[in-house]
Motif scaffolding. Structure first.
Motif, PDB file in Angstrom:
ATOM      1  N   GLY A 131       5.093 -33.377   9.389  1.00  0.00           N
ATOM      2  CA  GLY A 131       3.817 -32.805   9.813  1.00  0.00           C
ATOM      3  C   GLY A 131       2.772 -32.848   8.719  1.00  0.00           C
ATOM      4  N   ILE A 132       3.203 -32.616   7.469  1.00  0.00           N
ATOM      5  CA  ILE A 132       2.263 -32.643   6.347  1.00  0.00           C
ATOM      6  C   ILE A 132       1.726 -34.054   6.134  1.00  0.00           C
ATOM      7  N   VAL A 133       2.609 -35.054   6.281  1.00  0.00           N
ATOM      8  CA  VAL A 133       2.179 -36.456   6.141  1.00  0.00           C
ATOM      9  C   VAL A 133       1.141 -36.796   7.213  1.00  0.00           C
ATOM     10  N   LYS A 134       1.349 -36.300   8.432  1.00  0.00           N
ATOM     11  CA  LYS A 134       0.382 -36.536   9.509  1.00  0.00           C
ATOM     12  C   LYS A 134      -0.980 -35.949   9.157  1.00  0.00           C
ATOM     13  N   ILE A 135      -0.977 -34.766   8.560  1.00  0.00           N
ATOM     14  CA  ILE A 135      -2.243 -34.141   8.151  1.00  0.00           C
ATOM     15  C   ILE A 135      -2.903 -34.951   7.038  1.00  0.00           C
ATOM     16  N   ARG A 136      -2.080 -35.434   6.090  1.00  0.00           N
ATOM     17  CA  ARG A 136      -2.621 -36.207   4.969  1.00  0.00           C
ATOM     18  C   ARG A 136      -3.247 -37.512   5.446  1.00  0.00           C
ATOM     19  N   LYS A 137      -2.638 -38.121   6.465  1.00  0.00           N
ATOM     20  CA  LYS A 137      -3.162 -39.376   6.986  1.00  0.00           C
ATOM     21  C   LYS A 137      -4.347 -39.169   7.926  1.00  0.00           C
ATOM     22  N   SER A 138      -4.485 -37.960   8.438  1.00  0.00           N
ATOM     23  CA  SER A 138      -5.593 -37.673   9.347  1.00  0.00           C
ATOM     24  C   SER A 138      -6.219 -36.338   8.957  1.00  0.00           C
ATOM     25  N   PRO A 139      -7.003 -36.300   7.854  1.00  0.00           N
ATOM     26  CA  PRO A 139      -7.592 -35.045   7.375  1.00  0.00           C
ATOM     27  C   PRO A 139      -8.544 -34.394   8.375  1.00  0.00           C
TER      28      PRO A 139
END
Length: 273
Positions: free
Chosen positions: A34-42
């Motif tokens: 989930g954190i990676v998803k946020i990092r890729k889509s700020p």
């Protein structure tokens, strides 16, 4: 001479048993997803960046003089901890929306085929929300400081306030997770949770003292989890009573987890079946 014909035997595999330690690791692994998803889509953080700024500026500069009796600085000290609680409470809606979207796209089918704890997809999604909370609180405190707000206690009390508020948000996330597993579309999750969140936040002492409310509303405001957490943060950040509202906040957090965590797991199992 008779020849024995081999018969095919059906082998039944025992259900995979996963202990608490492994289940925790699985949850943390999916939290990282989930954190990676946020990092890729700020852009997912836009709401937690803009919402606290808009509410703080609007209530302090538009209504602060009237509500605070002309003492805008005093109202800023009162409302800043309350806005912190309100924005974290509202940010907890997103996890249910995201899980509902995952269920609609078939991601849960992939999770079901993996040798992971059944609770891991839900626990991971909830833990990933910590990033959203940290961003939200950082933005809010920076803007409040620029406006003149100052913490009146000490760094340890301030860290305790932030940690407690993150735990509060994670606890109430399970309400959103449960709704997300029940309804069909992400938009429905957003709508139902908004109907729940707005009365809880506005029927609290975040914006006005509960003493100014009608008797029946004051009685609810005094036991409202948002009011109790706002009072706890005011004590930790500004100075004042902490023990009473803290105990009430912890009771609400424990109660919400005790009720909505098993309900969310049951709804998830039914949806993923």
């Amino acid at each position: 001479m008779s020849t024995a014909t081999p018969t095919s035997a059906t082998t039944t595999l025992a259900p995979l048993r996963i202990g608490p330690a492994k289940a925790t690791r699985h949850g943390l692994s999916l939290a990282w997803r989930g954190i990676v998803k946020i990092r890729k889509s700020p852009a997912q953080l836009v709401d937690v960046i803009l919402t606290p700024i808009v509410f703080l500026l609007m209530f302090v500069y538009l209504f602060g003089g009237a509500i605070g009796g002309g003492d805008v600085d005093g109202y800023l000290r009162t409302i800043t901890p309350g806005i912190m609680v309100m924005t974290i409470f509202q940010a907890s809606i997103v996890v249910g929306v995201a899980l509902n979207a995952d269920a609609s796209t078939g991601v849960f089918d992939r999770f079901r085929s993996m040798p992971i704890a059944r609770s891991a997809p839900l626990v991971g999604a909830v833990l990933a929300d910590v990033v959203r909370y940290v961003v939200c609180l950082t933005v809010l405190l920076v803007v409040a400081t620029v406006m003149g707000y100052r913490i009146g206690t000490n760094p340890l009390a301030a860290l305790a306030a932030v940690a407690l508020l993150i735990a509060f948000g994670l606890s109430f996330c399970w309400m959103s997770v449960y709704v997300g597993m029940l309804v069909k579309t992400p938009g429905s999750v957003q709508g139902l949770m908004t109907v729940l969140v707005i009365p809880l936040t506005f029927a609290s002492n975040v914006f006005v003292p509960s003493g100014t409310m009608p008797g029946w509303l004051r009685a609810w405001s005094d036991i409202n989890p948002v009011s109790l957490m706002a009072d706890t943060l005011r004590g930790l950040l500004n100075g004042g009573e902490v023990a009473g509202p803290l105990l009430g906040s912890l009771a609400w957090m424990a109660g919400v987890i005790a009720v909505f965590f098993p309900l969310a797991m049951l709804a998830y199992r039914k949806r993923a079946a």
